[in-house]
Motif scaffolding. Structure first.
Motif, mmCIF file in Angstrom:
data_model
loop_
_atom_site.group_PDB
_atom_site.id
_atom_site.type_symbol
_atom_site.label_atom_id
_atom_site.label_comp_id
_atom_site.label_asym_id
_atom_site.label_seq_id
_atom_site.Cartn_x
_atom_site.Cartn_y
_atom_site.Cartn_z
ATOM 1 N N GLY A 267 -11.676 68.224 -24.417
ATOM 2 C CA GLY A 267 -10.880 69.191 -25.190
ATOM 3 C C GLY A 267 -11.455 70.356 -25.567
ATOM 4 O O GLY A 267 -12.378 71.110 -24.793
ATOM 5 N N ASN A 268 -11.208 70.727 -27.049
ATOM 6 C CA ASN A 268 -12.078 71.975 -27.500
ATOM 7 C C ASN A 268 -12.958 71.550 -28.552
ATOM 8 O O ASN A 268 -12.944 70.621 -29.322
ATOM 9 N N ARG A 269 -14.297 72.094 -28.280
ATOM 10 C CA ARG A 269 -15.333 71.775 -29.274
ATOM 11 C C ARG A 269 -14.926 72.319 -30.447
ATOM 12 O O ARG A 269 -15.373 71.790 -31.508
ATOM 13 N N PRO B 117 -11.637 74.305 -32.701
ATOM 14 C CA PRO B 117 -10.134 74.651 -32.442
ATOM 15 C C PRO B 117 -9.970 75.985 -32.652
ATOM 16 O O PRO B 117 -11.004 76.802 -33.214
ATOM 17 N N PRO C 164 -13.831 75.455 -25.526
ATOM 18 C CA PRO C 164 -13.742 74.231 -25.055
ATOM 19 C C PRO C 164 -15.228 73.623 -24.857
ATOM 20 O O PRO C 164 -16.180 74.068 -24.770
ATOM 21 N N THR D 60 -6.152 60.225 -26.133
ATOM 22 C CA THR D 60 -5.546 61.292 -25.590
ATOM 23 C C THR D 60 -4.091 60.967 -25.282
ATOM 24 O O THR D 60 -3.071 61.980 -25.642
ATOM 25 N N ALA E 50 -10.299 79.291 -29.255
ATOM 26 C CA ALA E 50 -11.035 78.059 -29.005
ATOM 27 C C ALA E 50 -12.003 77.866 -28.187
ATOM 28 O O ALA E 50 -12.156 78.735 -27.151
ATOM 29 N N SER F 169 -17.153 63.996 -23.883
ATOM 30 C CA SER F 169 -16.620 65.047 -24.550
ATOM 31 C C SER F 169 -15.501 65.778 -23.992
ATOM 32 O O SER F 169 -15.795 66.025 -22.877
ATOM 33 N N THR G 253 -6.426 65.071 -28.545
ATOM 34 C CA THR G 253 -6.913 65.614 -27.293
ATOM 35 C C THR G 253 -8.319 66.261 -27.285
ATOM 36 O O THR G 253 -8.955 66.774 -26.358
ATOM 37 N N ASP G 254 -8.629 66.553 -28.620
ATOM 38 C CA ASP G 254 -10.102 67.022 -28.650
ATOM 39 C C ASP G 254 -11.050 66.040 -29.435
ATOM 40 O O ASP G 254 -10.654 65.798 -30.466
#
Length: 842
Positions: free
Chosen positions: A645-647, A649, A658, A584, A656, A643, A589-590
């Motif tokens: 960020g976003n699962r 995008p 998350p 990150t 998105a 896990s 970030t994801d």
């Protein structure tokens, strides 16, 4: 190690047209690694010139140039560039005189850079070439003035002759990487022998090629007094000393020597020092020279006394360790044996008499001293790998011979020679052993020939050979080393490239199959497998390794690489969080990462690490293996997932999604499907996870792990977003519960009957427990059950909730009626009512 080819060719025969690339290829065949090729990138015409006259011309910019007339060919002959024998050349240097011989680069020459030379107008003259400096020719960094050949002892060079050959600039060097076990290759002697092995070329041993004057005992007094040997081995086993008197240290190093040293990567310093370096490179024997006039009494080789100091040749005053091996005289320490000499006995401009030292020092002692003082040197590099004890006398004689020849000295007839070196012991090589080890059939005759070729003495009078390794190969100590040498000499290309076939029943174990299946399934699900460091701080083990809040037992590393993380991990999550934080911070970030690896769970009150290693001869016994295993803490295999960020995008028209608790629970289902094990999920607690968003995982009622969202404070401490979902479970426990076979369910042919069931229970009752009770009570007709709603609000009593389940019923032999499905549903509701007080919501 850099090897000038002209030097190598003195001791091994080169085929016509041999290139540096050919030499590299030959050395690779016998196991030496190629590194680089070094050559001076220049081309002629570059000739010897004579300064006939010059006129100094001051310039407006404050600089004074010389307009020179330089003869570049014998009078009446054409110059190498096709011009007149006398060229007019502009030169900015002022360090030469009329009559000096210099190096002239004529038009058409190309100097390193590349820098082409052409006739050009400058300072009001047409300069027809250039008078070169050492740096411009690639000879060194000297650029204060032009190169005067008289300073190199070449003042009588013929005008117009080729300066490239004269200065040794037509030579090249190959560079190889010398592995620690092959120290003999740190010499021209060793590399020439290896080239002969590779090509079959004739080899002349330089140690035997030099004529040596007869010597008598009674030379300079030397004694070895090692009172603290390392591993029972004396620090010095060989010490040869010879005296050369009347040396003129001001004489220049001949160009053939300095050019070879330069190509070998060693800077020319002074004639005596250059000679010792030259012989070290030639024979592999480090040499040290002392100013005999600065010595006080006889030489004593001993260990350092507490509080002693020594100023070494680099000008550093060094506090000595009692383990350091020293060269001393009556004044005290005068050198770190095998590493660097002392400043007090350095050969200087006033030296006339030189004492030559050629010794063999213990490799371990030298290696420790060099590292202790952070003082690596060309000498220590060779001593710590082992030098030939039989070459010290030859090397000392070779240095004396060169001092007489080049510096005008004379050698004392007396010499000092101490030789307590151990002779190599005999190694038994059983018949057929080499073939079993190397993987191809090595005939007895060619095995004997290969061993004799590398210098071994072989007694073949019995079926089992008796082999004595040569003195320059201290790395050959056992029969496996001999097998390796035979394979190297006969050719690695004889080893067949055949993939071994695993015997039946010896492939992957069932546990290995399942572990790979789990890793493949998680990767296919979209997670990225990582390998985190297993070292953590005590706080991290306390946070993740003990869910009940107790301080867990941890294994502390005796010599941690980082003092802040000295413990072995009891959980995979600290390492996974560190990997996530690192990614990150770099903009990723994801992400979803996982690791399947071991954790260390020592038993409370047990100590580990105190064990005795088994003998290396033969396979360890069952008892030895049991003792070894008992000295190792339990190391169960876990699987962890993180896990954040976003699962999914953000896309056009779609927000998105998350990552969160649902994602790690999905990972649990992936693991369950991959192993064929039913993993039960229920609400639970863990002090590192968010209350109400934590699931406990169990198999057959036994706890195997946790899944959920980390506490925001824990995530922020790891430099991660507030919402981080994590999972860790005991993979070994899952594997232990995995069925050996999985029966495939037949495809249903009868229609299914679906019904919903809403049950009201107290909020403290877990939905998973209610679901399990309904499944058990409904019996075999229930094919599937899922929780579809959890309602808490108006219409319900305070402290209760409504759980709605979707049920699917099916019979394998007839079409179910609504009454049959309802009866099974009510049976499930009844069992949930008896266990948890559940009532059907109207």
């Amino acid at each position: 190690m850099r090897i000038p080819l002209s030097w190598l060719a003195e001791f091994v025969e080169f085929a016509p047209g041999t290139t540096p690339e050919d030499v590299h290829a030959a050395l690779v065949r016998v196991g030496l690694e190629e590194e680089d090729i070094h050559r001076v990138e220049l081309s002629g015409p570059i000739v010897v010139g004579e300064v006939l006259d010059f006129v100094e011309e001051p310039q407006k910019n404050g600089k004074t140039i010389r307009w020179c007339q330089v003869r570049v060919a014998p009078e009446g002959e054409t110059a190498a560039d096709g011009g007149e024998s006398v060229h007019g050349i502009v030169c900015g240097a002022g360090n030469f005189l009329v009559g000096d011989k210099v190096v002239v680069t004529l038009p058409g020459a190309v100097l390193p850079g590349p820098f082409p030379i052409a006739a050009r107008k400058t300072y009001g003259h047409v300069s027809d070439g250039m008078i070169a400096s050492s740096r411009e020719l690639g000879l060194g960094d000297e650029h204060d003035g032009i190169l005067r050949l008289v300073e190199l002892g070449l003042g009588d060079a013929e005008v117009g002759s080729d300066a490239i050959a004269l200065l040794g600039l037509d030579d090249s060097a190959v560079e190889i990487n010398v592995t620690p076990d092959r120290g003999y290759a740190f010499s021209i002697r060793g590399v020439a022998r290896e080239y002969a092995h590779a090509t079959g070329a004739a080899f002349t041993d330089p140690a035997e090629a030099f004529s040596r004057p007869p010597a008598r005992e009674g030379g300079y007094p030397v004694s070895i007094q090692d009172s603290a040997p390392i591993r029972g081995r004396a620090g010095a086993s060989v010490f040869v000393a010879r005296t050369v008197r009347g040396v003129d240290v001001s004489k220049p190093t001949p160009m053939w020597m300095s050019s070879r040293l330069r190509l070998a990567g060693i800077r020319s310093i002074s004639l005596p020092v250059d000679i010792t370096n030259y012989v070290m490179l030639e024979l592999g024997q480090p040499i040290h020279g002392y100013d005999l006039g600065a010595l006080r009494g006889g030489i004593v080789v001993r260990r350092a006394a507490p509080g002693e100091h020594l100023t070494t040749l680099d000008g550093q005053n060094r506090a000595l360790d009692p383990e350091d091996l020293l060269i001393t005289d009556d004044s005290g320490p005068i050198g770190l044996a095998g590493v660097m000499g002392g400043a007090s006995t350095e050969i200087g401009s006033t030296t006339t008499d030189v004492l030559i030292e050629a010794a063999r020092f213990d490799p371990v002692s030298i290696a420790r001293t060099a590292r202790r003082h952070k003082l690596p040197s060309e000498a220590s590099k060779r001593f710590e790998r082992g030098v030939d004890p039989n070459v010290a006398s030859n090397a000392a004689d070779r240095v004396a011979e060169l001092l007489v020849e080049l510096a005008g000295g004379r050698v004392d007839e007396e010499t000092t020679a101490i030789d307590d070196a151990e002779q190599p012991s005999s190694i038994s090589l059983p018949d057929g052993y080499v073939s079993r080890i190397v993987g191809f059939e090595a005939e007895r005759d060619e095995t004997i020939a290969a061993l004799r070729e590398i210098g071994c003495t072989v007694d073949d009078s019995e079926p089992d050979l008796s082999v004595v390794a040569p003195s320059w190969r201290p790395d050959i100590t056992e029969r496996a080393d001999l097998a390796e040498e035979v394979a190297r000499i006969l050719g690695y290309d004889r080893i067949p490239a055949v993939l071994p076939v695993a015997p039946p029943g010896r492939g992957l174990t069932p546990a290995q199959v399942i572990r790979r299946r789990v890793a493949d399934a998680l990767a296919a699900w979209g997670a990225t497998e990582v390998l985190a460091y297993p070292f953590v701080a005590a706080e991290q083990n306390a946070l993740f390794g003990a869910p009940d809040g107790d301080t867990p037992e941890s294994v502390r590393v005796a010599n941690p690489l980082d003092a802040t993380v000295p413990f072995l991990r009891t959980s995979l999550l600290p390492g996974l969080l560190a990997v996530a934080s690192r990614n990150t911070s770099r903009g990723l970030t994801d992400l979803t990462v996982f690791e399947a690896g071991t954790v260390f769970r020592p038993a409370r009150g047990r100590s580990y690490g105190q064990r005795v290693l088994p003998s290396a001869v033969g396979r360890p016994s069952a008892e030895e293996l049991a003792k070894l295993q008992d000295g190792i803490p339990p190391q169960p295999r876990h699987v962890g997932v993180v896990s954040l960020g976003n699962r999914l995008p953000k896309r056009a028209g779609e927000p998105a999604v998350p990552a969160g608790l649902a994602d790690v629970l999905a990972a649990v289902r992936v693991i369950a499907l991959a192993t064929g094990v039913r993993i039960d999920v229920a609400q639970g607690r863990h002090h590192a996870f968010h209350p109400g968003r934590t699931a406990v995982l169990s198999v057959g009622g036994a706890l195997i792990g946790y899944a959920g969202e980390l506490l925001p404070a824990v995530a922020l401490d790891a430099d991660l977003p507030r919402t981080v979902a994590a999972l860790e479970l005991d993979l070994d426990a899952v594997i232990a519960a995995a069925p050996t076979t999985i029966d495939a369910s037949p495809i249903a042919v009868m229609p299914a009957a679906t019904q919903d069931l809403s049950l009201v229970v107290e909020q403290r009752v877990a939905a998973a427990a209610v679901l399990a009770a309904v499944r058990e009570g409904a019996g075999d007709l229930l094919e599937d059950i899922r929780l579809v709603d959890d309602y808490r609000g108006a219409g319900l009593e305070e402290g209760t909730k409504s759980l709605t389940f979707a049920l699917r019923f099916r019979s394998n032999d007839h079409t179910l009626t609504a009454a049959e499905a309802s009866e099974a549903k009510l049976a499930g509701a009844a069992l949930a009512g008896s266990r948890f007080g559940a009532t059907i919501r109207e």
